[in-house]
Design a protein around this motif. Structure first.
Motif, PDB file in Angstrom:
ATOM      1  N   GLY A 157     -16.278  -0.241 -22.351  1.00 31.88           N
ATOM      2  CA  GLY A 157     -15.512   0.831 -21.744  1.00 31.88           C
ATOM      3  C   GLY A 157     -15.696   0.886 -20.243  1.00 31.88           C
ATOM      4  N   SER A 158     -15.119   1.893 -19.642  1.00 36.42           N
ATOM      5  CA  SER A 158     -15.246   2.124 -18.209  1.00 36.42           C
ATOM      6  C   SER A 158     -14.901   3.572 -17.936  1.00 36.42           C
ATOM      7  CB  SER A 158     -14.308   1.199 -17.424  1.00 36.42           C
ATOM      8  OG  SER A 158     -12.967   1.658 -17.528  1.00 36.42           O
ATOM      9  N   VAL A 159     -14.978   3.963 -16.686  1.00 36.94           N
ATOM     10  CA  VAL A 159     -14.607   5.313 -16.308  1.00 36.94           C
ATOM     11  C   VAL A 159     -13.131   5.583 -16.596  1.00 36.94           C
ATOM     12  CG1 VAL A 159     -14.007   4.790 -13.920  1.00 36.94           C
ATOM     13  CG2 VAL A 159     -14.929   7.048 -14.493  1.00 36.94           C
ATOM     14  N   ASN A 160     -12.323   4.516 -16.698  1.00 36.17           N
ATOM     15  CA  ASN A 160     -10.901   4.694 -17.017  1.00 36.17           C
ATOM     16  C   ASN A 160     -10.702   5.434 -18.335  1.00 36.17           C
ATOM     17  OD1 ASN A 160     -10.216   3.184 -14.728  1.00 36.17           O
ATOM     18  ND2 ASN A 160     -10.277   1.271 -15.872  1.00 36.17           N
ATOM     19  N   ASN A 161     -11.662   5.316 -19.250  1.00 35.62           N
ATOM     20  CA  ASN A 161     -11.534   5.967 -20.552  1.00 35.62           C
ATOM     21  C   ASN A 161     -11.461   7.489 -20.449  1.00 35.62           C
ATOM     22  OD1 ASN A 161     -13.833   3.488 -21.518  1.00 35.62           O
ATOM     23  ND2 ASN A 161     -11.709   3.501 -22.179  1.00 35.62           N
ATOM     24  N   PHE A 162     -11.903   8.039 -19.327  1.00 36.60           N
ATOM     25  CA  PHE A 162     -11.961   9.495 -19.180  1.00 36.60           C
ATOM     26  C   PHE A 162     -10.771  10.066 -18.408  1.00 36.60           C
ATOM     27  CE2 PHE A 162     -16.327   8.090 -19.758  1.00 36.60           C
ATOM     28  CZ  PHE A 162     -16.788   8.965 -20.725  1.00 36.60           C
ATOM     29  N   THR A 163      -9.853   9.205 -17.960  1.00 41.49           N
ATOM     30  CA  THR A 163      -8.767   9.677 -17.103  1.00 41.49           C
ATOM     31  C   THR A 163      -7.928  10.753 -17.779  1.00 41.49           C
ATOM     32  OG1 THR A 163      -8.664   7.524 -16.012  1.00 41.49           O
ATOM     33  CG2 THR A 163      -6.761   8.969 -15.769  1.00 41.49           C
ATOM     34  N   GLN A 164      -7.478  10.481 -19.008  1.00 35.96           N
ATOM     35  CA  GLN A 164      -6.640  11.476 -19.688  1.00 35.96           C
ATOM     36  C   GLN A 164      -7.414  12.734 -20.031  1.00 35.96           C
ATOM     37  OE1 GLN A 164      -3.903  11.341 -22.718  1.00 35.96           O
ATOM     38  NE2 GLN A 164      -2.563   9.829 -21.796  1.00 35.96           N
ATOM     39  N   LEU A 165      -8.674  12.575 -20.399  1.00 30.08           N
ATOM     40  CA  LEU A 165      -9.491  13.742 -20.719  1.00 30.08           C
ATOM     41  C   LEU A 165      -9.629  14.643 -19.494  1.00 30.08           C
ATOM     42  CD1 LEU A 165     -11.122  15.017 -23.040  1.00 30.08           C
ATOM     43  CD2 LEU A 165     -13.135  13.850 -22.137  1.00 30.08           C
ATOM     44  N   LEU A 166      -9.831  14.043 -18.337  1.00 32.13           N
ATOM     45  CA  LEU A 166      -9.930  14.822 -17.103  1.00 32.13           C
ATOM     46  C   LEU A 166      -8.623  15.537 -16.794  1.00 32.13           C
ATOM     47  CD1 LEU A 166     -11.943  12.268 -14.986  1.00 32.13           C
ATOM     48  CD2 LEU A 166     -12.614  14.641 -15.322  1.00 32.13           C
ATOM     49  N   SER A 167      -7.507  14.860 -17.001  1.00 34.46           N
ATOM     50  CA  SER A 167      -6.225  15.472 -16.679  1.00 34.46           C
ATOM     51  C   SER A 167      -5.851  16.571 -17.661  1.00 34.46           C
ATOM     52  CB  SER A 167      -5.121  14.408 -16.655  1.00 34.46           C
ATOM     53  OG  SER A 167      -4.907  13.860 -17.941  1.00 34.46           O
ATOM     54  N   SER A 168      -6.446  16.544 -18.867  1.00 35.09           N
ATOM     55  CA  SER A 168      -6.121  17.542 -19.901  1.00 35.09           C
ATOM     56  C   SER A 168      -7.147  18.661 -19.996  1.00 35.09           C
ATOM     57  CB  SER A 168      -6.016  16.852 -21.273  1.00 35.09           C
ATOM     58  OG  SER A 168      -5.072  15.804 -21.251  1.00 35.09           O
ATOM     59  N   THR A 169      -8.239  18.549 -19.253  1.00 33.26           N
ATOM     60  CA  THR A 169      -9.319  19.529 -19.344  1.00 33.26           C
ATOM     61  C   THR A 169      -9.703  19.989 -17.940  1.00 33.26           C
ATOM     62  OG1 THR A 169     -10.142  18.182 -21.193  1.00 33.26           O
ATOM     63  CG2 THR A 169     -11.522  20.021 -20.492  1.00 33.26           C
ATOM     64  N   PRO A 170      -8.933  20.892 -17.355  1.00 35.10           N
ATOM     65  CA  PRO A 170      -9.189  21.322 -15.970  1.00 35.10           C
ATOM     66  C   PRO A 170     -10.603  21.832 -15.725  1.00 35.10           C
ATOM     67  CG  PRO A 170      -7.053  22.120 -16.719  1.00 35.10           C
ATOM     68  CD  PRO A 170      -7.722  21.537 -17.923  1.00 35.10           C
ATOM     69  N   ARG A 171     -11.224  22.424 -16.757  1.00 42.12           N
ATOM     70  CA  ARG A 171     -12.560  22.989 -16.545  1.00 42.12           C
ATOM     71  C   ARG A 171     -13.575  21.912 -16.161  1.00 42.12           C
ATOM     72  NH1 ARG A 171     -14.487  27.925 -17.437  1.00 42.12           N
ATOM     73  NH2 ARG A 171     -12.610  28.535 -18.557  1.00 42.12           N
ATOM     74  N   MET A 172     -13.315  20.671 -16.509  1.00 40.70           N
ATOM     75  CA  MET A 172     -14.258  19.606 -16.167  1.00 40.70           C
ATOM     76  C   MET A 172     -14.401  19.452 -14.658  1.00 40.70           C
ATOM     77  SD  MET A 172     -13.373  16.697 -19.041  1.00 40.70           S
ATOM     78  CE  MET A 172     -14.449  15.480 -18.282  1.00 40.70           C
TER      79      MET A 172
END
Length: 329
Positions: free
Chosen positions: A74-89
């Protein structure tokens, strides 16, 4: 932590550049390859924390740190959608743990992570770990606890997403410790050796007593075979075994997969509430496997998607992982 966002997160994520220069100069998280990832590592593939500078503009210096830890290949790319869908992060100071998920052992990567956490000098930190990253996060807690660092560490919350707590392959585990097995492990990359369900890493992963200031939560995907849960073979006999344990005191025994998973679950922060509800049922009736299944679904949720897509938004579902994280962070 801040409660408002001045920039739409979907726009921000789409405009980030790849990592540039040293870890201290990291600028973003958008598409890059394994070669770029290796540039972030220290000597001898040492794992390092990379500040996610562009996103950290939305949080102040006093915000709680959050460390994102990817899984195998994996890479940090795996978190891109999660970040865009979870503003609290983005209300956290975000870091990415860059590590070699093939050549460096999980134990050494976990030590790198643990020592990096100590350098943050904060009172609380959250680790958001996907897949194999959850195992590294758990071992990092072990390292801090058993090496006398616990008193000087922050409170650490681990949120693990679809981690393979059962272990990887169990092929050849019946020959564990033999000369043939030692030869096999000699030629395997270090991380893959540790991922064997009979590895020394797994045999010691759940043996460390963690202080109350450390917590670890287990969440799963509804589909996919990389990380198993209680609904999937060969772990789907666990609910009946748990029912027997609490009803008749039958000792928990089973395969390597079953025992690894049971040890992970029974040392998680969700387990005490799970036990309390089982005990309440037992006061009035015999515990059945269906009771256990229902409580496992409640306390160890499974979210829409497979091993990868579980971190994405699923608009057609009432609850998905981004929505859940938005409510618990």
């Amino acid at each position: 932590m801040k409660t408002s966002l001045s920039v739409p997160l979907s726009v921000l994520v789409s405009t980030l550049s790849i990592f540039q220069g040293s870890p201290a100069q990291a600028q973003g998280i958008v598409r890059y390859n394994a070669k770029d990832e290796r540039k972030l590592l220290g000597p001898r593939y040492q794992g390092r924390l990379v500040p996610m500078a562009s996103l950290n503009q939305l949080a102040d210096d006093n915000s709680e740190p959050m460390i994102l830890i990817h899984g195998r290949s994996g890479s940090v790319n795996n978190f891109t959608q999660l970040l865009s869908s979870t503003p609290r992060m983005t209300e956290y100071r975000l870091f990415y743990f860059a590590y070699d998920d093939l050549h460096r052992s999980l134990k050494r990567s976990a030590q790198d992570l643990a020592l990096s956490i100590l350098k943050l000098r904060t009172s609380r930190v959250t680790l958001l770990a996907h897949s194999m990253g959850g195992l590294i996060a758990r071992e990092a807690l072990n390292y801090l606890a058993k090496n006398g660092f616990a008193e000087n560490t922050p409170s650490i919350r681990v949120i693990s997403i679809d981690s393979p707590w059962q272990g990887g392959t169990s092929a050849g585990c019946t020959h564990k410790g033999t000369s043939v097995d030692r030869m096999v492990e000699y030629f395997l990359p270090a991380a893959l050796t540790d991922m064997r369900s009979c590895s020394d890493f797994f045999q010691n992963l759940y043996n460390v007593s963690l202080p109350e200031k450390f917590s670890i939560e287990l969440y799963f995907a509804q589909h996919g075979a990389q990380a198993l849960d209680h609904t999937e073979a060969p772990l789907n006999r666990l609910p009946a075994k748990i029912a027997n344990l609490f009803t008749d005191g039958t000792p928990m025994t089973g395969t390597l997969y079953e025992m690894n998973f049971w040890n992970a679950m029974s040392t998680s922060s969700q387990y005490p509430a799970f036990v309390n509800e089982l005990s309440a049922i037992h006061e009035h009736s015999k515990i059945a496997a269906r009771d256990v299944k229902s409580l496992l679904e409640k306390h160890f949720p499974r979210f829409p998607g497979d091993h990868s897509s579980v971190m994405m938004s699923h608009p057609s579902k009432d609850l998905d992982l981004p929505k859940y994280l938005q409510s618990i962070l």
